[in-house]
Write an enzyme that holds these catalytic residues in place. Sequence first.
Site, PDB file in Angstrom:
ATOM      1  N   ASP A 179       0.903  -1.148   0.000  1.00  0.00           N
ATOM      2  CA  ASP A 179       0.000   0.000   0.000  1.00  0.00           C
ATOM      3  C   ASP A 179       0.935   1.189   0.000  1.00  0.00           C
ATOM      4  OD1 ASP A 179      -1.498   2.271   0.887  1.00  0.00           O
ATOM      5  OD2 ASP A 179      -3.073   0.894   1.500  1.00  0.00           O
ATOM      6  N   HIS A 180       1.038   1.876  -1.136  1.00  0.00           N
ATOM      7  CA  HIS A 180       2.133   2.853  -1.243  1.00  0.00           C
ATOM      8  C   HIS A 180       1.977   4.016  -0.258  1.00  0.00           C
ATOM      9  CE1 HIS A 180      -0.479   5.156  -4.004  1.00  0.00           C
ATOM     10  NE2 HIS A 180       0.315   6.166  -3.785  1.00  0.00           N
ATOM     11  N   HIS A 242      -5.756   2.996   1.176  1.00  0.00           N
ATOM     12  CA  HIS A 242      -4.897   4.114   1.578  1.00  0.00           C
ATOM     13  C   HIS A 242      -5.455   4.890   2.780  1.00  0.00           C
ATOM     14  CE1 HIS A 242      -2.981   3.101  -2.080  1.00  0.00           C
ATOM     15  NE2 HIS A 242      -3.637   3.892  -2.887  1.00  0.00           N
TER      16      HIS A 242
HETATM   17  C1  BG6 Z   1      -3.502   4.921  -6.401  1.00  0.00           C
HETATM   18  C2  BG6 Z   1      -4.856   5.026  -7.028  1.00  0.00           C
HETATM   19  O1  BG6 Z   1      -3.422   3.784  -5.580  1.00  0.00           O
HETATM   20  O2  BG6 Z   1      -3.259   6.078  -5.612  1.00  0.00           O
HETATM   21  C3  BG6 Z   1      -4.949   6.288  -7.882  1.00  0.00           C
HETATM   22  O3  BG6 Z   1      -5.095   3.891  -7.850  1.00  0.00           O
HETATM   23  C4  BG6 Z   1      -4.592   7.503  -7.055  1.00  0.00           C
HETATM   24  O4  BG6 Z   1      -6.248   6.444  -8.431  1.00  0.00           O
HETATM   25  C5  BG6 Z   1      -3.268   7.280  -6.354  1.00  0.00           C
HETATM   26  O5  BG6 Z   1      -4.513   8.607  -7.941  1.00  0.00           O
HETATM   27  C6  BG6 Z   1      -2.975   8.415  -5.394  1.00  0.00           C
HETATM   28  O6  BG6 Z   1      -1.659   8.263  -4.942  1.00  0.00           O
HETATM   29  P1  BG6 Z   1      -0.804   9.534  -4.519  1.00  0.00           P
HETATM   30  O7  BG6 Z   1       0.465   8.946  -4.009  1.00  0.00           O
HETATM   31  O8  BG6 Z   1      -0.632  10.363  -5.772  1.00  0.00           O
HETATM   32  O9  BG6 Z   1      -1.609  10.241  -3.500  1.00  0.00           O
END
Ligand code: BG6
Length: 495
Positions: A179-180, A242
């Site tokens: 989960d980044h 997230h």
């Molecule tokens: C991804 C989603 O996991 O996270 C995207 O699939 C979203 O739709 C993105 O735009 C948002 O990530 P960050 O790091 O740009 O907030």
Amino acid sequence: MNIQNNCIVIFGASGDLTHRKLIPALYNLYKIGRLAENFSVLGVARTEMDDNAFRQKMREALIKHEKANGESLDNFCAHLYYQAVNTSDSQDYGKLVPRLDELHDKYQTCGNTLYYLSTPPSLYGVIPECLAAHGLNTEEYGWKRIIVEKPFGYDIKTAHELDVQIHRFFEEHQIYRIDHYLGKETVQNLLVLRFSNGLFEPLWNRNFIDYIEITGAESIGVEDRGGYYDGSGAMRDMFQNHLLQVLAMVAMEPPAIINANSMRDEVAKVLYCLHPLTAEDVKNNVVLGQYARGEVGDEQVKSYLEEKGVPSDSNTETYMAVRCEIDNWRWAGVPFYVRTGKRLPTRVTEVVIHFKTTPHPVFSQNAPENKLIIRVQPDEGISMRFGLKKPGAGFEAKEVSMDFRYSDLSSASSLLTAYERLLLDSMKGDATLFARTDTVHACWEFVQPILDYKANGGRVYEYEAGSWGPKEADKLIAKSGRVWRKPSGQMKKKI
Ligand code: BG6
């Protein structure tokens, strides 16, 4: 911790994630000397291509996304290899055996292998089984780890099924669910802020906190991912993973020590304390929305229904706002208002802790609210807002702020991106920042009644692109006399 020599096998090597995120992250780690001394990357996909063609593609991606050049680019690309495999045909995975033997031999990796599943989710259950059919999952010769990208399932039932399927061939200690958001420095800092300061933690509970807002706003639309997004929506794309992980970081109890089990035990405990929503609660506590045409910045933008890959009668939500409660001693009665959406006025992820007001108003005007604003991105930082006496006659109070910005740190330029941090951790065998199976299930359990509401024709309200979402979301928070913060792209407010 030193990283042992290893081979990284990327399934879905011709996909977007590979050239936009994974290869750039590996390249940056290589440049700063953080990868193992001996490593190789084996790209796997259906497309027929040889090593040189794959190297050329990745080289172009690195030049485009990272402005890479020179010796480090040449040297890094020499570690890249490619193998075409029909990923739905178990037999075809046999081609990986001699390929991996050769790479393990050449790079003296003792068989250590990191599999990265960057494929359509339909293959998440298939790949582990096909690897196992050729003995590529066993740890007799080196470690074998498997990184799985979200979505981990489509709902509670499919999440369980996927788990059972992967667990048939890989043990939990081998599985890294990425989960980044957990790789973001500012999300990890929530823990350090809370648990390394004597100042905040005593106030971090129902006695002093009035409510908490968590916002994950994006100004972009669905871009060229309409096909994927329409089957997912804001709930599965951002909220179930997230934002609930961020909520857990804000609300969890302190772990006894920081390691994978101790941390994830606390995350699981707090997520299982989320007050389950009944069908009636969903109607009162959840608002779903979909963007119509509008203006974001100076740009006129299409409606969601006009986006490429989106059916013109789609009911998919691009926005959601939820009022959650946590049933435990720390949080009883404190609402958590969580919202996320695409085509909102700006890109901002933040957590706002709203503290209770003083018990008795001494001055004639209402004193400004005390707030702690934790800016996850962009303009990362923390801002404490409180009231001070306005200079001059009388006792008028005005809001002032004390701000910290990551960009002021001398080490700010050396911060790792989320994918860099998480890839590094997985190579070290540190699963602390990866989602464990029980935490994923806890999130699905909370979300399932909202999915059911939606599946049974639950209303999705329209909102104008460039606005802060449907009016109904304002009404949701207004029921308790509160309003959503309307953050700008910049954290600092003029005082
Ligand atoms: C991804 C989603 O996991 O996270 C995207 O699939 C979203 O739709 C993105 O735009 C948002 O990530 P960050 O790091 O740009 O907030």
